[in-house]
Design an enzyme around this catalytic site. Structure first.
Site, mmCIF file in Angstrom:
data_model
loop_
_atom_site.group_PDB
_atom_site.id
_atom_site.type_symbol
_atom_site.label_atom_id
_atom_site.label_comp_id
_atom_site.label_asym_id
_atom_site.label_seq_id
_atom_site.Cartn_x
_atom_site.Cartn_y
_atom_site.Cartn_z
ATOM 1 N N PRO A 10 7.107 -13.765 -19.512
ATOM 2 C CA PRO A 10 5.913 -13.303 -19.206
ATOM 3 C C PRO A 10 4.982 -12.997 -20.352
ATOM 4 O O PRO A 10 5.551 -12.462 -21.299
ATOM 5 C CB PRO A 10 6.091 -12.121 -18.568
ATOM 6 C CG PRO A 10 7.623 -12.168 -17.968
ATOM 7 C CD PRO A 10 8.134 -12.913 -18.994
ATOM 8 N N GLU A 11 3.952 -13.680 -20.388
ATOM 9 C CA GLU A 11 2.749 -13.134 -21.390
ATOM 10 C C GLU A 11 1.783 -12.448 -21.204
ATOM 11 O O GLU A 11 1.860 -11.905 -19.669
ATOM 12 C CB GLU A 11 2.363 -14.525 -22.066
ATOM 13 C CG GLU A 11 3.669 -15.425 -22.499
ATOM 14 C CD GLU A 11 2.998 -16.753 -23.157
ATOM 15 O OE1 GLU A 11 2.015 -16.668 -23.444
ATOM 16 O OE2 GLU A 11 4.015 -17.709 -23.165
ATOM 17 N N HIS A 19 20.786 -8.766 -9.186
ATOM 18 C CA HIS A 19 20.020 -8.637 -10.614
ATOM 19 C C HIS A 19 19.109 -7.424 -10.910
ATOM 20 O O HIS A 19 18.232 -7.484 -11.689
ATOM 21 C CB HIS A 19 19.117 -10.036 -10.947
ATOM 22 C CG HIS A 19 20.218 -11.112 -11.205
ATOM 23 N ND1 HIS A 19 21.293 -11.145 -11.986
ATOM 24 C CD2 HIS A 19 20.109 -12.418 -10.014
ATOM 25 C CE1 HIS A 19 21.781 -12.396 -11.526
ATOM 26 N NE2 HIS A 19 21.340 -13.084 -10.696
ATOM 27 N N ARG A 62 18.436 -12.122 -17.296
ATOM 28 C CA ARG A 62 19.105 -12.115 -18.519
ATOM 29 C C ARG A 62 19.221 -10.814 -19.164
ATOM 30 O O ARG A 62 19.551 -10.604 -20.162
ATOM 31 C CB ARG A 62 18.122 -12.924 -19.342
ATOM 32 C CG ARG A 62 17.859 -14.354 -18.740
ATOM 33 C CD ARG A 62 18.995 -15.336 -19.166
ATOM 34 N NE ARG A 62 19.095 -15.424 -20.718
ATOM 35 C CZ ARG A 62 18.463 -16.281 -21.408
ATOM 36 N NH1 ARG A 62 17.770 -17.186 -21.097
ATOM 37 N NH2 ARG A 62 19.010 -16.359 -22.906
ATOM 38 N N ARG A 93 -2.188 -16.259 -44.938
ATOM 39 C CA ARG A 93 -0.716 -16.566 -44.332
ATOM 40 C C ARG A 93 -0.453 -18.101 -44.642
ATOM 41 O O ARG A 93 -1.166 -19.029 -44.059
ATOM 42 C CB ARG A 93 -0.811 -16.136 -42.957
ATOM 43 C CG ARG A 93 -0.840 -14.668 -42.791
ATOM 44 C CD ARG A 93 -0.217 -14.178 -41.427
ATOM 45 N NE ARG A 93 0.983 -14.490 -41.324
ATOM 46 C CZ ARG A 93 1.811 -14.375 -40.205
ATOM 47 N NH1 ARG A 93 1.327 -13.467 -39.182
ATOM 48 N NH2 ARG A 93 3.071 -14.739 -39.986
#
Ligand SMILES: [Zn+2]
Length: 277
Positions: free
Chosen positions: A2-3, A94, A113, A155
């Site tokens: 998820p972002e 889960h 996970r 950078r």
């Protein structure tokens, strides 16, 4: 994983259901979620807390309590939250934690996970914790091309790697970086410091557009992500490059290519996003 758009979708759905509610009973089944603290101890601390607001910073959900404390939830790879009005009947293997609210509804946290984290912070620790880890919000007014340009200046890293740094742009991950770079017509391997001001402006706009598209479609459901009522996002149907290797670029028809940048699978259009100017 998820972002920003996925976490924001969860926030929007959960906010009306948990703000004003008290955490009556908390059960934390997985010690990894709260380590190095004891699950029972954290659960006991959370019981009795009443939710003042539900915010998002980067990819963190920030449950702010009336006490001033905050619970920071990070979903990492496969975390998800589910709200159920009359409790949760099924026993999902889960499921890692369940919060029973004072209106009888449940919020359950599931994580296949088990990389997700729940972090309870005292009032004075919340802003320093977030401030150390996160840059400005890309959908907020503080996110300007001048600000982004300053973060990229000096950078040598590929621009994709620079954008994955949460201290540069809070909430971006592999999907929306690729989508934003395609919108901005910038090759993911370009050294961040070499972008000219016009490219930084395009990139700033591309980031906002890609994220807004994701929020508008309730995020992208690739594997585990779903909204708190169990429905799926639709953004995956509208990716311009992410996961579309070999398919024609929607802008020029050139087949989308896949490479590795910053150790991540990376999709881009070799015609629209050139390495050499
Ligand atoms: Zn193209």
């Amino acid at each position: 994983m998820p972002e920003l758009p996925e976490v924001e979708t969860i926030r929007l759905a959960l906010e009306p259901r948990i703000v004003g509610r008290r955490f009556d009973e908390v059960e934390i089944m997985d010690p990894r979620l709260v380590r190095p603290f004891e699950p029972q101890a954290v659960a006991a601390e959370l019981e009795g807390e009443r939710v003042a607001s539900l915010e998002r910073r980067g990819k963190y959900l920030v449950v702010r309590f009336e006490s001033g404390r905050a619970l920071l939830i990070h979903l990492r790879m496969t975390g998800s939250l589910r709200h159920a009005v009359r409790g949760l009947p099924d026993l999902d293997p889960h499921r890692r934690a369940v919060v029973k609210l004072d209106d009888g509804s449940d919020v359950a946290y599931k994580d296949v996970r088990r990389f997700g984290t729940w972090h309870l912070l005292e009032p004075d620790d919340v802003e320093p914790y977030l401030g150390d880890r996160l840059g400005v919000e890309p959908l907020g007014r503080a996110f300007t091309s001048r600000w982004l340009g300053a973060r990229l200046a000096g950078r040598r890293a590929p621009v994709k790697a620079a954008l994955l740094d949460q201290r540069a742009v809070a909430g971006l991950g592999n999907i929306y970086v690729d989508e934003a770079l395609w919108r901005a017509r910038i090759h993911p391997r370009r050294p961040a410091a070499e972008l000219d001001p016009e490219e930084v402006r395009r990139l700033t706009r591309g980031i906002k557009e890609a994220l807004r598209a994701g929020v508008a479609r309730q995020g992208a459901s690739l594997r585990d992500y779903s909204t708190p009522d169990g429905s799926r996002g639709r953004m995956q149907e509208e990716f311009r490059v992410y996961g579309r290797e070999g398919e024609p670029c929607s802008r020029c028809g050139t087949p989308v290519d896949k490479i590795r940048v910053a150790g991540r699978g990376t999709w881009y259009c070799p015609s629209c996003q050139r390495l050499a100017r």
